[in-house]
Design a protein around this motif. Structure first.
Motif, short mmCIF file in Angstrom:
data_model
loop_
_atom_site.label_atom_id
_atom_site.label_comp_id
_atom_site.label_asym_id
_atom_site.label_seq_id
_atom_site.Cartn_x
_atom_site.Cartn_y
_atom_site.Cartn_z
N UNK A 1 1.97 12.21 4.75
CA UNK A 1 0.85 11.97 5.66
C UNK A 1 0.20 10.62 5.38
N UNK A 2 -0.02 10.34 4.09
CA UNK A 2 -0.65 9.07 3.71
C UNK A 2 0.21 7.88 4.11
N UNK B 1 -1.71 2.78 10.75
CA UNK B 1 -3.09 2.31 10.65
C UNK B 1 -4.05 3.30 11.31
N UNK B 2 -3.82 4.57 11.05
CA UNK B 2 -4.66 5.62 11.58
C UNK B 2 -5.25 6.42 10.43
N UNK B 3 -6.37 7.07 10.72
CA UNK B 3 -7.00 7.91 9.69
C UNK B 3 -6.17 9.16 9.45
N UNK B 4 -6.01 9.56 8.17
CA UNK B 4 -5.29 10.81 7.89
C UNK B 4 -5.90 12.01 8.59
N UNK C 1 0.83 -1.19 0.00
CA UNK C 1 0.00 0.00 0.00
C UNK C 1 0.87 1.26 0.00
N UNK C 2 1.97 1.22 0.78
CA UNK C 2 2.90 2.35 0.77
C UNK C 2 3.50 2.53 -0.63
#
Length: 402
Positions: free
Chosen positions: A145-146, A153-156, A95-96
């Motif tokens: 940030x993304x 595993x946190x919301x932006x 994903x990164x």
């Protein structure tokens, strides 16, 4: 055999994961081949001076890396269901990688737009270099940030909320880019400067053409071919001279004086006027002016026995009118801009006669040549009016008195 049978599920998971990797590689190679052929077709279709640019900036090849990363991201959890910890690490990496690939693709699109925009005529009036640099900074900031949100595993949104507490720190860190961006907006919106403009800023030792207007700096190539970097904010805070107006009007100013020896200034005699009347540019002026003065003196019953009485023409006055007529007839002088010949205050160096006019050629080399030719003529013709140009005495002048 019992040992192998005990690891059937584990072996199946490894085979499944290897299969996912092989499929991802195969898809990448296939899409890359298609992209290369498609790119070649586009290059053949686009036959202009920007062909090399499109070759280097074509993003199809970068898109081919997105597909295998997506395959690994979506199918790894199923293949490694027995190893959730390993699966989570691999999916995070995939994903990164997808985030980074998308960022690189967008960065290439920004670069491509920047290069295409430079070929447009509007780019000379409204440069977007600072805006493009800001867009690139925001792009990589959002990418960071993304990436952090994926790893943690946190919301932006939570990360942005946390950044709110760091606003003061961010303002301090990004002070120059923020001020440069604000300055860039003012420069572009007010059309103060543009690439190619000739500017002069003595405070920074700048005297040359603007090469690039960036987010935080402006590059100027000086006439001595050195390059000076000036803060963008300096163009807002400090004064500078922009020679663009000269180029737009098509005229470059001549403002130079010739100092006349005061001892050579005198009234014109009848013989002088006859001699000056043969000069083509001022023959009509001499005739009209002589008639006007004669009528005035007659009407006022002036006693002409004394030179102090009445009105008379002087050699310096005739000389001034000759220079103005000469400039009016000169093919390299701009006729729609100011043409002026005037006297300045007398000094210890004589009487300055200033020429104020504009050439119709703004090229620096040709302008200097035109200006030199004009003053060559003025210096040489002064003796025709019995005037001498002032210069400080030299050793040769003193030797002449022996």
């Amino acid at each position: 055999m019992p040992l192998i049978a005990g690891y059937e599920q584990e072996l199946a998971s490894v085979i499944a994961f290897v299969s996912v990797i092989c499929i991802a590689v195969l898809v990448h190679l296939t899409t890359k081949g298609i992209a290369i052929r498609l790119a070649s077709a586009l290059i053949k279709l686009i036959k202009n001076s920007q062909e090399d640019m499109y070759k280097s900036r074509l993003i199809l090849s970068k898109l081919t890396y997105l597909t295998p990363a997506a395959i690994i991201y979506y199918y790894t959890p199923s293949a490694l269901a027995l190893y959730p910890a390993v699966s989570d690490v691999i999916t995070i990496i995939a994903l990164v990688a997808m985030v980074i690939i998308v960022t690189l693709i967008l960065n290439v699109l920004i670069d491509t737009f920047a290069e295409v925009y430079k070929t447009w005529e509007v780019s000379k009036r409204m440069p977007l270099t600072s805006f493009i640099q800001l867009a690139r900074i925001l792009l990589f900031f959002l990418c960071g940030i993304a990436v952090v949100s994926v790893i943690l595993n946190e919301s932006p949104a939570k990360l942005f909320a946390g950044l709110g507490a760091m606003t003061a720190v961010l303002m301090l860190v990004f002070k120059d880019p923020i001020m440069g961006f604000a300055a860039g907006i003012q420069l572009s919106s007010n059309s103060m400067v543009a690439p190619g403009d000739c500017v002069e800023m003595p405070k920074y030792g700048v005297d040359g053409d603007i090469m690039e207007i960036g987010l935080t700096t402006v590059k100027v190539r000086n006439f001595d071919k050195t390059i000076t970097t000036v803060p963008t904010q300096a163009l807002i805070e400090d004064s500078f001279k922009n020679w663009r107006g000269m180029q737009e009007t098509g005229g470059r100013r001549i403002k130079r004086a010739v100092c006349i020896n005061l001892n050579s200034v005198r009234f014109c005699t009848k013989e002088d006027l006859e001699r000056f009347g043969s000069i083509q540019y001022i023959s009509e002026y001499i005739e009209e002016k002589h008639k006007e003065i004669a009528e005035y003196n007659t009407a006022q019953k002036v006693n002409l026995e004394s030179l102090a009485n009445g009105r008379r023409m002087t050699n310096i006055g005739v000389f001034r009118n000759y220079i103005e007529a000469y400039l009016q007839h000169h093919p390299k002088i701009h006729k729609h801009l100011t043409i002026l010949v005037r006297q300045l205050n007398p000094t210890k160096n004589g009487l300055p006669v200033e020429i104020y006019a504009f050439t119709n050629d703004t090229n620096w080399k040709r302008y200097e040549s035109i200006q030199s030719d004009i003053f060559d003529h003025i210096l040489a013709v002064a003796t025709e009016f019995d005037l001498t140009v002032f210069q400080n005495p030299s050793g040769a002048d003193f030797n002449s008195f022996k």
